[in-house]
Scaffold this motif. Structure first.
Motif, PDB file in Angstrom:
ATOM      1  N   ALA A 164      41.661  -3.306   3.726  1.00  0.00           N
ATOM      2  CA  ALA A 164      42.363  -4.350   2.981  1.00  0.00           C
ATOM      3  C   ALA A 164      43.873  -4.197   3.118  1.00  0.00           C
ATOM      4  O   ALA A 164      44.609  -5.178   3.260  1.00  0.00           O
ATOM      5  CB  ALA A 164      41.954  -4.314   1.508  1.00  0.00           C
ATOM      6  N   THR A 174      40.445  -8.609   0.882  1.00  0.00           N
ATOM      7  CA  THR A 174      39.696  -7.606   0.133  1.00  0.00           C
ATOM      8  C   THR A 174      38.201  -7.874   0.243  1.00  0.00           C
ATOM      9  O   THR A 174      37.400  -6.944   0.359  1.00  0.00           O
ATOM     10  CB  THR A 174      40.153  -7.615  -1.334  1.00  0.00           C
ATOM     11  OG1 THR A 174      41.509  -7.194  -1.359  1.00  0.00           O
ATOM     12  CG2 THR A 174      39.323  -6.678  -2.170  1.00  0.00           C
ATOM     13  N   THR A 244      36.029  -4.822  -6.428  1.00  0.00           N
ATOM     14  CA  THR A 244      37.071  -5.846  -6.307  1.00  0.00           C
ATOM     15  C   THR A 244      38.148  -5.651  -7.349  1.00  0.00           C
ATOM     16  O   THR A 244      39.343  -5.707  -7.058  1.00  0.00           O
ATOM     17  CB  THR A 244      36.473  -7.248  -6.492  1.00  0.00           C
ATOM     18  OG1 THR A 244      35.303  -7.344  -5.709  1.00  0.00           O
ATOM     19  CG2 THR A 244      37.452  -8.319  -6.083  1.00  0.00           C
ATOM     20  N   LEU A 247      40.309  -2.642  -6.552  1.00  0.00           N
ATOM     21  CA  LEU A 247      41.288  -2.911  -5.506  1.00  0.00           C
ATOM     22  C   LEU A 247      42.399  -3.820  -6.021  1.00  0.00           C
ATOM     23  O   LEU A 247      43.565  -3.638  -5.688  1.00  0.00           O
ATOM     24  CB  LEU A 247      40.611  -3.523  -4.277  1.00  0.00           C
ATOM     25  CG  LEU A 247      39.684  -2.591  -3.500  1.00  0.00           C
ATOM     26  CD1 LEU A 247      39.141  -3.272  -2.267  1.00  0.00           C
ATOM     27  CD2 LEU A 247      40.409  -1.322  -3.094  1.00  0.00           C
ATOM     28  N   GLY A 253      43.740  -7.097  -3.139  1.00  0.00           N
ATOM     29  CA  GLY A 253      42.906  -8.086  -3.823  1.00  0.00           C
ATOM     30  C   GLY A 253      43.696  -9.219  -4.432  1.00  0.00           C
ATOM     31  O   GLY A 253      44.753  -9.595  -3.931  1.00  0.00           O
TER      32      GLY A 253
END
Lengths: 311, 335
Positions: A164, A174, A244, A247, A253
């Motif tokens: 990412a 992401t 998620t 991140l 993200g």
């Protein structure tokens, strides 16, 4: 984050018990399914709790934005900056005066989307790789599985961070990163399933009547591996949502002003002395969601796995 | 046999690292951002940017850049960090011990608490201790570690004021003389009791938060393993021939049940490093996790790539060590 994976070898034996002849009979799987479902819902109250929370979560994902009492994006710094929970703002407001309840409700949809997209890609790709590796065997299997092992050799979250970060910070990248770390688990799982299923008599029978290989794979092998894949997906939805948010929390993200829960908490950190509600509530929403999916996943595994000694 | 295993694993390690370097290198160079511009800053002149591009070798064709990168990485030379301007390996040497100190204590707590808890909860199914251990293992997997860290910080520092909010030591206290680079061990070795107390105070919250997730995994694995073993015939035989229940659990069941738990050792290292990324930011802990996150936010490719490479290498090495350990512990395994 992947430490709690099911061992594919265990799973292979879990579904490999039924006689192939019985498998063919249409009636049996149906009644078996109903029995399992009943065991799942009635047998354990925690499963039911999981189902209720997940239902609420999905409902909010669909209608949360419509039902939200305030606009999740409209700022009002002068009048409602960092207000504690009250009747107008049940969960308080953030540093720009936005209503937290509305933002958390709206953020639900992002989590659902992420889980759907990440697992959609990971499951499809992983299943195709596992199916091909397991079905054809030989050097194809060897190459595909060594590749899979390579991805599994990293701590998943750190690989996701690396990918990412290399691609650039946004939610789409992401999701790509997470799909990249999730697919190998499905490849390994599906391959183990295929290895046991392809030896069954009905598969051999399909071959002997000259059915094309692709049709054997899709019509006879894949459907019989489905239950194991579905259990794994249920277990992974929680992980995908949690990853998620993690991140997003470290700045990859979703980016502000997105009401993604991890992004909200990342900003909330700066105000933690003055506004406990700001970081508390998105975290509670995230914890409950992940917990609910884990409960369902565990419950499904218990109900569908005849070998499991757990209640 | 062991040498063959080690050689195979080392070969795999090289392959894995090569793969990761290729993935991150390719991806990071697909992005249209200009690193030279970022190093130079937004107001640098065109010639200054051009000079940096030349200095950092950014004008070379990509395959050449990659080969140079791998050549350097083999000798632990990962280039210079764009943001700290120091060699990345020097930065890593500075920050890695802090993460190791954090992870080591978290690992110890997770193991020392998790193993007995898992065993007790398997032996006394459905007792209060079983419920407690299942609460831990369910909540430990669902609680976001960064949120737990934030909440712990809020209560124990913000509300109660019992513990510091972060860092390894207060600003006014000098670190102990470096021997192992672990502050607690160094201050113990040099007999510096005050520093020892400070460093332990600072470790307490981050360690407990980090340990929670691992504790969940260990407890769950040990409980599952014990339940499976306790249901087996030889345990029933042992009980039937009149052995004390205590002795059956200790001598017969635990030996076999704990073996799979050894495997979780390797997994835990991954879990702890991932957790460290999140916990270190919250507690301003000067470790590699925070270093990597800072690097990500500054689009500092060299530092980001090196950190992930080094962590992956440690992870693979630890798993190799676990495999070898397993070989000694379980004579049934032939490779």
């Amino acid at each position: 984050m992947n430490a709690d994976r099911i061992d594919p070898a265990t799973m292979a034996t879990a579904t490999g018990t039924a006689s192939p002849l019985l498998d063919e009979a249409r009636q049996r799987p149906e009644s078996q399914l109903r029995k399992n479902l009943k065991r799942f819902l009635v047998g354990n109250r925690l499963n039911l709790l999981g189902v209720v929370i997940v239902a609420l979560f999905l409902f909010l994902a669909a209608f949360g934005e419509l039902l939200a009492p305030h606009d999740p994006y409209t700022a009002d710094i002068t009048n409602s900056k960092l207000l504690g929970p009250s009747l107008t703002h049940p969960l308080g407001t953030d540093e720009l005066g936005r209503d937290l309840l509305s933002r958390i409700m709206t953020g639900t949809r992002i989590s659902v989307q992420v889980a759907l997209i990440v697992l959609g890609f990971a499951v499809t790709f992983g299943t195709v790789v596992g199916l091909i590796a397991g079905y054809f065997g030989g050097w194809v299997d060897e190459v595909l599985m060594r590749l899979t092992d390579m991805f599994l050799a990293f701590p998943a979250l750190i690989l996701a961070v690396a990918i990412a970060a290399s691609l650039g910070r946004n939610l789409r990248n992401t999701m790509i990163a997470l799909a990249t770390v999730f697919w190998p688990w499905y490849a390994r799982l599906v391959r183990a399933q295929v290895l046991s299923i392809k030896e069954r008599e009905y598969v051999q029978a399909a071959h002997s009547i000259g059915m094309p290989q692709s049709r054997v794979m899709l019509r006879h092998i894949l459907p019989n591996a489905a239950s194991v894949i579905i259990i794994q997906i249920t277990l992974d939805v929680g992980y995908a949502i949690l990853a998620t948010s993690s991140l997003s929390f470290i700045g990859l993200g979703a980016q502000p002003p997105s009401p993604e829960w991890g992004t909200m908490m990342s900003t909330a950190r700066n105000y933690f002395r003055d506004a406990w509600w700001y970081m508390a509530f998105p975290g509670i929403a995230l914890t409950l969601t992940v917990l609910a999916f884990n409960l369902i996943g565990d419950g499904l595994q218990d109900a569908l796995d005849p070998r499991s000694g757990r209640r | 046999m062991i040498t063959r295993l080690i050689i195979r694993r080392l070969f795999f390690l090289v392959l894995v690292l090569f793969g990761l370097s290729l993935i991150t290198f390719t991806l990071s160079h697909l992005v249209p951002a200009d690193p030279a511009r970022m190093i130079a800053g937004p107001r640098a002149s065109k010639s200054a940017v051009e000079k940096i591009r030349e200095d950092y070798g950014l004008n070379d064709p990509l395959p050449v850049q990659y080969v140079n990168y791998v050549k350097g990485a083999v000798t632990l030379d990962f280039g210079r960090s764009f943001s700290s301007r120091r060699p990345v390996s020097e930065d890593l040497g500075r920050y890695l011990p802090a993460t190791i100190e954090l992870g080591l204590y978290a690992f110890l707590i997770a193991t020392v608490v998790g193993v007995p808890l898992g065993v007790a909860s398997a032996v006394k199914r459905d007792s209060w201790i079983d419920h407690f251990s299942r609460f831990i293992s369910i909540s430990g997997l669902a609680l976001p570690v960064f949120w737990l860290a934030l909440m712990a910080q809020f209560f124990f520092f913000g509300k109660l004021g019992w513990l510091p909010d972060g860092q390894r030591l207060p600003n006014s206290v000098d670190p102990p003389r470096s021997i192992t680079h672990l502050y607690t061990v160094d201050s113990l070795l040099t007999g510096n009791w005050e520093t020892l107390r400070y460093s332990m105070e600072h470790l307490l919250l981050p360690v407990l938060v980090l340990a929670y997730g691992s504790l969940a995994v260990v407890t769950r694995m040990v409980r599952g393993g014990m339940i499976e073993v306790l249901n087996q015939d030889y345990i029933r035989t042992a009980r039937a021939k009149g052995l004390a229940s205590n002795e059956v659990v200790r001598k017969h069941a635990m030996k076999n049940a704990l073996l799979p738990a050894v495997t979780s050792l390797g997994l835990q290292v991954g879990l702890l490093f991932s957790g460290a990324f999140l916990v270190e930011i919250v507690f301003s802990w000067p470790g590699v996790g925070r270093y990597a996150v800072d690097a990500i936010q500054a689009v500092d490719y060299n530092a980001t790539m090196a950190t992930t490479l080094v962590i992956a290498a440690i992870f693979v090495l630890v798993n190799m060590f676990v495999d070898i350990l397993y070989l000694f512990l379980d004579p049934r395994i032939a490779l």
